[in-house]
Motif scaffolding. Structure first.
Motif, PDB file in Angstrom:
ATOM      1  N   THR B   9      -1.920  -8.950   7.634  1.00 52.43           N
ATOM      2  CA  THR B   9      -1.221  -8.416   7.466  1.00 52.43           C
ATOM      3  C   THR B   9      -0.706  -8.249   6.531  1.00 52.43           C
ATOM      4  O   THR B   9      -0.691  -9.512   5.682  1.00 52.43           O
ATOM      5  CB  THR B   9      -0.097  -7.220   8.288  1.00 52.43           C
ATOM      6  N   LYS B  66      -0.748  -3.133   4.500  1.00 48.13           N
ATOM      7  CA  LYS B  66      -2.018  -2.929   4.862  1.00 48.13           C
ATOM      8  C   LYS B  66      -2.139  -3.936   6.322  1.00 48.13           C
ATOM      9  O   LYS B  66      -1.614  -5.064   5.900  1.00 48.13           O
ATOM     10  CB  LYS B  66      -3.239  -3.063   3.557  1.00 48.13           C
ATOM     11  N   PHE B  68      -5.061  -5.385   8.100  1.00 50.47           N
ATOM     12  CA  PHE B  68      -6.745  -5.407   8.044  1.00 50.47           C
ATOM     13  C   PHE B  68      -7.021  -6.363   9.278  1.00 50.47           C
ATOM     14  O   PHE B  68      -6.666  -7.130  10.002  1.00 50.47           O
ATOM     15  CB  PHE B  68      -7.168  -6.539   6.939  1.00 50.47           C
ATOM     16  N   ASP B  73      -9.333  -2.531   6.614  1.00 49.72           N
ATOM     17  CA  ASP B  73      -8.393  -1.797   7.137  1.00 49.72           C
ATOM     18  C   ASP B  73      -8.092  -0.715   7.868  1.00 49.72           C
ATOM     19  O   ASP B  73      -8.878   0.270   7.258  1.00 49.72           O
ATOM     20  CB  ASP B  73      -8.090  -1.498   5.625  1.00 49.72           C
ATOM     21  N   GLN B  76      -7.745   2.852   7.065  1.00 50.50           N
ATOM     22  CA  GLN B  76      -8.704   3.429   6.654  1.00 50.50           C
ATOM     23  C   GLN B  76      -9.874   4.979   7.635  1.00 50.50           C
ATOM     24  O   GLN B  76     -10.478   5.332   6.807  1.00 50.50           O
ATOM     25  CB  GLN B  76      -9.610   2.917   5.213  1.00 50.50           C
TER      26      GLN B  76
END
Lengths: 216, 241
Positions: B9, B66, B68, B73, B76
């Motif tokens: 993160t 973000k 991940f 991500d 998205q």
């Protein structure tokens, strides 16, 4: 890579069926209003069918029996319709039934919030949840309507044989009555589906985080 | 052990709009979680622990920053990809077990495999194997209501591992269990993490959990208070008992 979660149709049916069986009494409550509404619909139409059969049969004394039972038959008429009052009553009973189903299903959805959230955490898509609820509704609708139609036909036969006499069994319009029952079952399934749409969408849109909530 | 970052993160914040004012629950959290480790997230209630936890699990999206998961991500991803991620990459264990009440233990374990597209026979085989792993293969045909809390949680552990996920997220997994059963679950989780090399992230109040953790992340007021590694940890646990 195929990155799509799937739920085969046969599996959905299996889950829906298990769900109904496990919550038999809740399903019974949801279905009871449908049974009664379809029974009433079927009863009204079957009574008319039988009277029509009698009229078309033209046996001796059939006209007398019809008039005596209070049917408003013009001389030379070929068919008898339901009265406007009856049609209104049927319509209202169906309406009340749908509202009842929506109510019961919303309750069922609330009860199952955690279950739905968990399924979503396991990767279920919105449409899996939607499909499960729809399938449950169709199964409930079909079984309920079938019971309702049987009840309605029996009640119709009983009441006409009392009011018109046993003369009706000579000219019983089996095909027409069968069609009427089939139509009533179809309407029942449709109403059950109609009633579940809003609750099912509520369920499907639920966020998976809800499954984590502990105090509910 | 590979140093592959399974969760990362960067400067994650999360605020909730409460009408007149906004409540800032997370105030910028950056952390990296390495594959195959056993991580505990500790913190008092209201510290943002659960919010961070949900974020790592792909159940919630950050306001800024973000997250991940396996270098993807999550902001998205569309609904389908998120569902796939939850199905294949992450296994969830809940405080309240959350087994599907109408299904048997085995069906509960095979459900995520069905979602993942595994054929029925294969899913049943693997389901039985997982139940054997958690010591409940003789109870495969029992409904959750016929199992004790500890047994239900063990079924939940088996279910979480169904699709060989990279991460298992456990939210207070011992919260509704007594001391002994809780310890059993912790031992089981530790065993799974060692044997299957799955990353286990658990949010907890339970100090028993610290003994088995490779790393403890302490959260306070929406920020990381401290991150302790296993070797530093034994000292602090010793005082608590």
């Amino acid at each position: 890579m195929q990155r799509l979660v799937a739920l085969p149709f046969s599996k959905s049916v299996e889950i829906a069926w298990k769900s109904i069986r496990a919550r038999f009494f809740r399903s019974l409550v949801t279905t009871t209003s449908l049974v009664l509404a379809v029974a009433f619909l079927c009863y009204v139409q079957v009574t008319t069918d039988i009277a029509n059969g009698l009229l078309a049969g033209g046996a001796d004394g059939s006209m007398d029996a019809l008039l005596k039972a209070g049917y408003n038959v013009e001389p030379g008429a070929v068919s008898i319709g339901e009265t406007a009052k009856e049609q209104w009553l049927v319509f209202l009973s169906l309406l009340v039934c749908v509202v009842g189903i929506v109510n019961a299903q919303l309750m069922a959805v609330t009860e199952r919030f955690r279950e739905i959230g968990t399924m979503k955490c396991l990767g279920a898509l919105d449409r899996f949840i939607l499909r499960l609820f729809m399938l449950e509704a169709i199964i409930q609708g079909f079984v309920g309507s079938l019971a309702g139609a049987l009840l309605g036909v029996l009640a119709g036969l009983l009441s006409t044989s009392l009011s018109l006499g046993l003369i009706i069994f000579a000219s019983l319009p089996m095909t027409v009555m069968g069609l009427t029952s089939a139509k009533a079952i179809g309407i029942g399934c449709l109403l059950s589906l109609l009633g579940v749409i809003y609750p099912a969408i509520t369920a499907a849109r639920m966020e998976p985080v809800e499954a984590m909530r502990t105090n509910e | 052990m590979s140093e592959h970052a399974i969760v990362r993160t960067t400067d994650v914040t999360k605020s909730f709009d409460l009408g007149k004012h906004t409540l800032e629950v997370l105030k910028g959290i950056s952390l990296t979680i390495v594959k195959g480790r056993y991580i505990s997230i500790m913190g008092p209630s209201g510290s943002g622990k659960s919010t961070l936890f949900n974020m790592i699990g792909g159940l919630d999206k950050p306001t800024s920053g973000k997250v991940f998961i396996d270098e993807v991500d999550i902001a998205q991803l569309d609904a389908y990809e998120l569902a796939w991620l939850r199905c294949r990459k992450i296994g969830y264990i809940f405080q309240t077990f959350n087994l599907i009440p109408v299904m048997t233990a085995l069906e509960n374990v095979t459900l995520p495999m069905t979602f993942g597209g595994t054929g029925n026979d294969e899913a049943v085989d693997r389901g039985m194997e997982l139940l054997r792993l958690v010591g409940l293969d003789d109870r495969y045909n029992h409904k959750p209501s016929e199992l004790s809390g500890g047994q239900q949680q063990r079924v939940a552990v088996a279910r979480a591992l169904a699709n060989t996920p990279s991460i298992v997220l456990a939210d207070e997994p011992t919260g509704n269990l007594d001391l002994n059963t809780g310890e059993e679950i912790i031992t089981l989780l530790k065993k799974m993490s060692d044997e299957l090399e799955v990353t286990i992230i658990s949010a907890t109040h339970d100090f028993k959990m610290l003994n088995v953790s490779d790393e403890v992340i302490w959260i306070r007021d929406g920020l990381i208070d401290k991150i302790e590694q296993r070797d530093e940890l034994d000292i602090s646990v010793g005082t608590i008992g």
